[in-house]
Design an enzyme around this catalytic site. Structure first.
Site, PDB file in Angstrom:
ATOM      1  N   GLU A 161       9.355  17.052 -25.912  1.00 37.46           N
ATOM      2  CA  GLU A 161       8.618  17.450 -24.703  1.00 37.46           C
ATOM      3  C   GLU A 161       9.051  18.837 -24.221  1.00 37.46           C
ATOM      4  OE1 GLU A 161       6.084  15.932 -23.314  1.00 37.46           O
ATOM      5  OE2 GLU A 161       6.168  13.872 -24.045  1.00 37.46           O
ATOM      6  N   ASN A 208      -0.689  17.783 -22.149  1.00 34.26           N
ATOM      7  CA  ASN A 208      -1.036  16.763 -23.133  1.00 34.26           C
ATOM      8  C   ASN A 208      -1.075  17.304 -24.566  1.00 34.26           C
ATOM      9  OD1 ASN A 208      -1.362  14.616 -21.255  1.00 34.26           O
ATOM     10  ND2 ASN A 208      -3.278  15.552 -20.610  1.00 34.26           N
ATOM     11  N   HIS A 261      -0.873   9.685 -29.017  1.00 36.97           N
ATOM     12  CA  HIS A 261      -1.222   8.378 -28.448  1.00 36.97           C
ATOM     13  C   HIS A 261      -1.924   7.499 -29.479  1.00 36.97           C
ATOM     14  CE1 HIS A 261      -1.018   9.589 -23.912  1.00 36.97           C
ATOM     15  NE2 HIS A 261       0.163   9.353 -24.437  1.00 36.97           N
ATOM     16  N   ARG A 288       0.804  -1.238   0.000  1.00 37.36           N
ATOM     17  CA  ARG A 288       0.000   0.000   0.000  1.00 37.36           C
ATOM     18  C   ARG A 288       0.829   1.276   0.000  1.00 37.36           C
ATOM     19  NH1 ARG A 288      -4.108  -2.469   3.825  1.00 37.36           N
ATOM     20  NH2 ARG A 288      -5.650  -3.383   2.421  1.00 37.36           N
ATOM     21  N   HIS A 304       8.052   7.665 -27.940  1.00 34.74           N
ATOM     22  CA  HIS A 304       6.952   8.500 -27.432  1.00 34.74           C
ATOM     23  C   HIS A 304       7.115   9.962 -27.866  1.00 34.74           C
ATOM     24  CE1 HIS A 304       3.866  10.101 -24.846  1.00 34.74           C
ATOM     25  NE2 HIS A 304       4.749  10.849 -24.223  1.00 34.74           N
ATOM     26  N   HIS A 340      -0.278  15.033 -27.354  1.00 34.25           N
ATOM     27  CA  HIS A 340      -0.438  13.657 -26.882  1.00 34.25           C
ATOM     28  C   HIS A 340      -1.739  13.006 -27.365  1.00 34.25           C
ATOM     29  CE1 HIS A 340       2.876  14.889 -24.404  1.00 34.25           C
ATOM     30  NE2 HIS A 340       2.959  13.711 -23.828  1.00 34.25           N
ATOM     31  N   GLU A 373      -4.352  16.465 -12.470  1.00 35.69           N
ATOM     32  CA  GLU A 373      -4.816  16.724 -13.835  1.00 35.69           C
ATOM     33  C   GLU A 373      -6.303  17.022 -13.921  1.00 35.69           C
ATOM     34  OE1 GLU A 373      -4.470  14.412 -17.985  1.00 35.69           O
ATOM     35  OE2 GLU A 373      -2.635  14.372 -16.824  1.00 35.69           O
ATOM     36  N   LYS A 378       3.172  10.992 -11.969  1.00 37.95           N
ATOM     37  CA  LYS A 378       2.289  10.128 -12.766  1.00 37.95           C
ATOM     38  C   LYS A 378       2.963   8.774 -12.903  1.00 37.95           C
ATOM     39  CE  LYS A 378      -0.425  12.846 -16.027  1.00 37.95           C
ATOM     40  NZ  LYS A 378      -0.638  13.076 -17.466  1.00 37.95           N
ATOM     41  N   ARG A 420      -2.936  21.019 -15.641  1.00 40.81           N
ATOM     42  CA  ARG A 420      -1.979  19.955 -15.960  1.00 40.81           C
ATOM     43  C   ARG A 420      -2.318  19.257 -17.277  1.00 40.81           C
ATOM     44  NH1 ARG A 420       0.879  15.518 -11.917  1.00 40.81           N
ATOM     45  NH2 ARG A 420       2.198  14.596 -13.522  1.00 40.81           N
ATOM     46  N   LYS A 453       7.254  22.462 -15.689  1.00 44.11           N
ATOM     47  CA  LYS A 453       6.487  21.267 -15.293  1.00 44.11           C
ATOM     48  C   LYS A 453       6.150  21.319 -13.797  1.00 44.11           C
ATOM     49  CE  LYS A 453       5.032  16.871 -15.827  1.00 44.11           C
ATOM     50  NZ  LYS A 453       5.576  15.601 -16.256  1.00 44.11           N
TER      51      LYS A 453
END
Length: 340
Positions: A173, A225, A232, A109, A245, A228, A217, A131, A221, A207
């Site tokens: 990026e 993207n 993606h 946990r 990527h 992206h 997000e 993330k 945030r 960032k």
């Protein structure tokens, strides 16, 4: 150089410097891959003191970023009797960082973890902001959590062995950040005014500011993207095998810019400036779409799509972003058909 990230749950530092000596009074597992381990494991272990040290080597590649790999690695931790005081160290690029962070968030946990990114992309993007996640057959990072590291150590020493494509993928990026938030940064990149460390620091600062405002997000945030949403789909259609990527994101930025122009925002001149900067860093800027309708339908598999409503992040102009929703399907298809 130091950048501090403040989130509601944790404050931590990102150090951009030579890797310091790290002492941890518990069991430590370095999670890495064969390539990074072969090149750099001694550089890290010579600077690391721990009560007990395990090295867990994950297979290299996006196709192994899944629950099977995570379960296999956690079995190694259980075999070695790791407990809640233990620490994991992510030592690699974005795939290793995302998986290690996810493991840290779910093992017993939650245990501590440290990010030591070894690619430019992971230095400026995935290692910052908490993330974590793995892929499944439906798409990228659809299983994961927000879980912040204890610290991030960015040492450009690791970039000396990075191949040119991987380096360029990281630049995508960085350019993304500049286009969204900081016109001066964009101009500095265009004119080659900054050292590598200064470039990394500026990208990390942007960032960190975003993550500090919006850890999970819900708002700003999502602006990260940019590129992206399209990228993606490109990765998914090519089974994550054709493009890195950052390369897919670069093409996605060009597509997002076309959408911005279609909607009457970004000027042709600025769209060309962005494309030229991407090309300058040897990034791809075109993709052959076989079927625009099929490409469009892939948007709905993205975790950022809510209630069947696609959210697009576009530049209104360089240094200024716009979030658009409920975009007329025909307008999106008009953009996609330009790439057929």
């Amino acid at each position: 150089m130091k950048v501090t990230v403040n989130t509601p749950n944790k404050t931590y530092d990102i150090l951009i410097d030579k890797l310091p000596n790290i002492e941890i009074d518990s069991k430590v597992a370095i999670i890495t891959n064969p390539k990074v381990s072969g090149l750099h494991i001694n550089y890290l272990t010579n600077r690391l003191k721990a009560k007990e040290l395990q090295i867990i080597t994950l297979p290299d590649g996006e196709e192994y970023k899944n629950m099977d790999t995570v379960m296999w690695a956690m079995d190694r931790l259980f075999d070695a009797k790791f407990d809640r005081n233990s620490t994991l160290i992510a030592f690699g690029g974005g795939v290793v960082g995302d998986m290690t962070g996810f493991m840290a968030s779910i093992f017993l946990r939650g245990v501590k973890f440290i990010q030591i990114p070894t690619t430019l992309l992971s230095m400026v993007d995935s290692s910052v902001g908490g993330k974590t996640g793995v892929n499944n057959k439906y798409g990228k990072n659809l299983i994961g959590s927000f879980y912040q590291p204890e610290a991030v150590y960015i040492d450009t020493h690791f970039l000396s062995t990075l191949d040119k494509r991987e380096f360029a993928a990281g630049m995508a990026e960085i350019i993304k950040m500049a286009v969204m938030f900081d016109k001066k940064f964009f101009e500095d990149l265009k004119n080659g005014n900054l050292s590598l460390e200064e470039t990394i620091k500026r990208a990390v600062e942007l960032k960190a500011q975003v993550v500090s405002q919006d850890e999970k997000e819900k708002g700003i945030r999502s602006v990260l993207n940019y590129g992206h949403t399209f990228g993606h789909v490109i990765e998914n259609l090519t089974n994550y095998k054709t493009y890195l990527h950052g390369e897919a994101v670069a093409i996605g930025m060009v597509m997002a810019n076309e959408l911005s122009r279609e909607l009457g925002y970004l000027s042709e001149k600025e769209a060309d400036e962005i494309k030229e900067l991407l090309k300058k860093h040897n990034l791809p800027t075109s993709f052959k779409i076989n079927n625009a309708e099929d490409f469009y339908n892939h948007f709905f598999l993205d975790k950022k799509t809510l209630d069947n409503n696609i959210k697009f992040i576009i530049p209104e102009k360089i240094g200024q972003y716009k979030i658009v929703k409920n975009v007329d399907k025909e307008k999106v298809l008009n953009v996609l058909r330009k790439f057929e």
